[in-house]
Scaffold this motif. Structure first.
Motif, PDB file in Angstrom:
ATOM      1  N   LYS A 288      -0.806  10.749   1.432  1.00 65.11           N
ATOM      2  CA  LYS A 288      -2.052  10.996   2.185  1.00 65.11           C
ATOM      3  C   LYS A 288      -2.010  12.021   3.903  1.00 65.11           C
ATOM      4  O   LYS A 288      -1.053  11.832   4.659  1.00 65.11           O
ATOM      5  CB  LYS A 288      -3.076   9.604   2.636  1.00 65.11           C
ATOM      6  CG  LYS A 288      -4.696   9.667   3.159  1.00 65.11           C
ATOM      7  CD  LYS A 288      -4.780   8.498   3.411  1.00 65.11           C
ATOM      8  CE  LYS A 288      -5.080   7.319   2.080  1.00 65.11           C
ATOM      9  NZ  LYS A 288      -5.983   6.111   2.884  1.00 65.11           N
ATOM     10  N   VAL A 289      -2.830  13.075   3.457  1.00 66.81           N
ATOM     11  CA  VAL A 289      -3.435  13.537   4.941  1.00 66.81           C
ATOM     12  C   VAL A 289      -4.582  13.613   5.741  1.00 66.81           C
ATOM     13  O   VAL A 289      -6.014  13.009   4.676  1.00 66.81           O
ATOM     14  CB  VAL A 289      -3.451  15.689   4.013  1.00 66.81           C
ATOM     15  CG1 VAL A 289      -4.037  16.103   5.952  1.00 66.81           C
ATOM     16  CG2 VAL A 289      -2.043  15.623   3.665  1.00 66.81           C
ATOM     17  N   ALA A 290      -4.543  12.890   7.015  1.00 68.39           N
ATOM     18  CA  ALA A 290      -5.609  12.313   7.229  1.00 68.39           C
ATOM     19  C   ALA A 290      -5.786  12.876   8.961  1.00 68.39           C
ATOM     20  O   ALA A 290      -4.961  12.679   9.389  1.00 68.39           O
ATOM     21  CB  ALA A 290      -5.852  10.846   7.275  1.00 68.39           C
ATOM     22  N   ASN A 291      -6.782  12.324   9.440  1.00 68.24           N
ATOM     23  CA  ASN A 291      -6.994  12.989  11.150  1.00 68.24           C
ATOM     24  C   ASN A 291      -7.188  11.006  11.631  1.00 68.24           C
ATOM     25  O   ASN A 291      -8.443   9.969  10.695  1.00 68.24           O
ATOM     26  CB  ASN A 291      -8.363  13.426  11.009  1.00 68.24           C
ATOM     27  CG  ASN A 291      -8.197  15.074  10.846  1.00 68.24           C
ATOM     28  OD1 ASN A 291      -6.947  15.299  11.410  1.00 68.24           O
ATOM     29  ND2 ASN A 291      -9.266  15.755  10.377  1.00 68.24           N
ATOM     30  N   ILE A 292      -6.458  10.983  12.309  1.00 65.52           N
ATOM     31  CA  ILE A 292      -6.456   9.456  13.162  1.00 65.52           C
ATOM     32  C   ILE A 292      -7.912   9.514  13.722  1.00 65.52           C
ATOM     33  O   ILE A 292      -9.263  10.418  14.495  1.00 65.52           O
ATOM     34  CB  ILE A 292      -5.278   9.026  14.322  1.00 65.52           C
ATOM     35  CG1 ILE A 292      -4.295   9.716  12.991  1.00 65.52           C
ATOM     36  CG2 ILE A 292      -5.111   7.402  14.775  1.00 65.52           C
ATOM     37  CD1 ILE A 292      -2.950   9.630  14.016  1.00 65.52           C
ATOM     38  N   GLY A 293      -8.558   8.419  13.945  1.00 64.37           N
ATOM     39  CA  GLY A 293     -10.049   8.152  14.952  1.00 64.37           C
ATOM     40  C   GLY A 293      -9.636   6.949  15.947  1.00 64.37           C
ATOM     41  O   GLY A 293      -8.184   7.325  16.355  1.00 64.37           O
TER      42      GLY A 293
END
Length: 569
Positions: A288-293
């Motif tokens: 999974k490719v994601a941006n951390i919040g």
């Protein structure tokens, strides 16, 4: 990295999936946004072959989407003695395309009546596959178990069952299930930058880049099947692991199912994330490719069966601030950056990445250069507060951002390994330029009879016991640097020598720095790279006399060496 095994989850280029966990710690006051469902466990004894299941996970954004599946069977004691492993073949558009992905760990799997069977925890050893190992929720919710093996044995009969219901061969299935890999994620540096890091015990061997976003995470996203991030640091540099929430109950969030670092009671940050897509990988599982919040709470349990934490109060943090000014002769640029460390053990790694990232952001190139650096580290022990200060100069003929970024992290690594020592803040000032020039020691002179006399291997220095000899270094180009050497009375009549060299690189990597007192002494007696070390050694029949001193800072890194025999009168 010290005691950490680095079982971490990657958030962008390589995000992790893994097991899931349920928490039995005291529950906090429920919030209005995420009180959770407080799931009921489906008895693993009632699980049957061919039983339909459903589940939740996120492949894009923050909203969980459904997947379906069919139970293939149950491996008795498949996880550990007393803990079975449920095998299932799962399906959704994304799973059919990419298989079970890293970052899916913790995804809840439900029976037809809505009770929770368990969480996606394992996948087959290699490649993309829809076959998942599910750890039963009735076991996870008790934090039960001894060390979970990295690979779970699959009996021959189970391998036949898997092969008969999927594209996996019997031989592949017989290799067993394993925890979905959990590599380290670092947001704020490119893969190119991470791969150049020189080995240090506090730097992870397998790192991947990630993204972090200024968009706040929402409590409403903290639901079963949603994204879950356990952070060690946030800010300029974000380090953490991404998986999936298994269950939420009265503000307690449970997920992953395997440890981050098996730390027990801990203080990771608890954050959400926004997934971008699932990246297929021809060499292994998809990820999974994601941006951390932003932070939403604190992960306070890091156990073999997973992680768990409370929404609400975020953990106290250690700020690491880097202030970089760069001058190229015509223009000057500067930037101040800060990273906030939630897990003290991650301080050294975060400091290293912060220094590299901020220097690269200001210089805006991989290039040679020089740097003068000043730093202050504040903290406290049981005996009260302490402040360490230091400075140094560096040159690097390839990339100054790396050549200057090890000493402070090395020092933090020593401090954070000590019990009852807490680091409260780190502040580093760096003045960077394009110069790689050094001062090379080419000779030594002694002041004798009102004149400077050259001394070397063939021309001895002549000194008097109980007096101070005046000497100076001669550098290439003719510049000099004076220093004084106090000659002990005990050296009278002895044969002696003077050995002069530049400072030892990496001053906080030598042995004997296992106590706070030793570390303080090393800081107090730090020899900068623009200072020469002068070692006087006199040999008698029954004893040896030693004197060590340093020259004053010269403003440029020193190189070269000199050896001078000495006559002591």
């Amino acid at each position: 990295m010290n005691t950490r095994t680095r079982a971490r989850m990657a958030v962008s280029a390589a995000v992790t999936a893994g097991l899931c966990l349920a928490g039995t710690a005291a529950l906090g006051t429920p919030s209005q946004a995420a009180t959770g469902t407080c799931d009921t466990a489906y008895p693993v004894a009632d699980v049957t072959q061919g039983q339909p299941v459903t589940g939740l996970t996120v492949s894009n954004g923050t909203t969980p989407s459904a997947f379906t599946g069919t139970v293939l069977g149950v491996i008795t004691d498949g996880v550990e003695p007393g803990v079975d492993l449920v095998m299932a073949k799962l399906s959704s558009p994304d799973i059919d395309d990419a298989g079970i992905w890293e970052g899916m760990s913790g995804s809840p799997v439900y029976a037809a009546d809505g009770s929770l069977i368990g969480a996606v925890s394992y996948t087959l050893a290699w490649g993309q596959t829809p076959i998942a190992g599910i750890t039963p929720w009735e076991d996870m919710q008790q934090y039960a178990g001894s060390a979970t093996p990295a690979n779970l044995r699959v009996p021959a009969s189970a391998a036949e069952s898997i092969a008969g219901r999927s594209a996996v061969t019997r031989a592949q299935a017989a290799q067993g299930f394993h925890e979905l890999k959990a590599p380290v994620v670092v947001a704020g540096l490119s893969d190119r930058a991470l791969n150049k890091a020189r080995h240090r015990p506090y730097l992870s061997k397998d790192t991947s880049t990630a993204g972090h976003t200024s968009t706040p995470s929402s409590l409403s996203d903290m639901v079963a099947g949603g994204n879950l991030v356990a952070t060690m640091a946030t800010g300029d540099v974000t380090i953490g692991g991404l998986g999936t929430i298994t269950s939420v109950c009265s503000d307690r969030v449970v997920g992953f199912g395997h440890p981050m670092d098996f730390a027990g009671k801990t203080t990771y940050g608890l954050a959400g994330a926004s997934a971008l897509y699932i990246q297929k990988d021809p060499m292994g599982p998809s990820f999974k490719v994601a941006n951390i919040g932003s932070l939403l709470g604190t992960i306070d349990q890091d156990r073999m069966t997973g992680i768990s934490g409370l929404l609400g109060t975020t953990p106290a943090d250690l700020p690491i601030t880097s202030r970089v000014t760069y001058t190229d002769g015509t223009t000057t640029r500067s930037r101040t950056g800060t990273s906030h460390v939630q897990l003290p053990d991650a301080a050294a790694e975060t400091a290293y990445y912060e220094l590299v990232a901020n220097t690269q952001a200001v210089v805006d190139a991989v290039q040679p250069g020089g740097e003068e650096q000043r730093w202050t580290i504040k903290g406290h022990t049981a005996g009260g507060p302490f402040t360490f200060t230091g400075s140094n100069v560096y040159t690097d003929t390839y990339d100054i951002s790396y050549g200057s970024s090890y000493d402070v992290p090395d020092l933090l690594y020593l401090l954070t390994r000590l019990k009852r020592v807490t680091v409260d803040s780190v502040d580093v000032h760096s003045a960077v330029n394009d110069s790689t020039s050094r001062l090379k020691i080419t000779g030594v002179q002694q002041r004798r009879g009102g004149t400077w006399v050259a001394v070397d291997r063939h021309h001895r220095a002549i000194v008097t016991a109980s007096s101070t000899a005046t000497m100076r270094l001669v550098f290439k180009g003719g510049t000099t640097r004076k220093f004084h050497l106090a000659v002990p009375a005990k050296a009278q009549g002895m044969d002696a020598e003077i050995d002069i060299s530049g400072a030892n690189s990496y001053p906080f990597e030598r042995g004997g720095l296992g106590t706070f007192a030793a570390i303080r002494n090393a800081v107090d007696h730090l020899t900068r790279n623009d200072q020469a070390q002068v070692r006087f050694l006199a040999f008698g029949k029954r004893h040896v006399v030693k004197v060590n001193t340093t020259t004053a800072p010269a403003g440029k890194v020193l190189s070269g060496r000199a050896f001078i025999p000495v006559k002591v009168k």
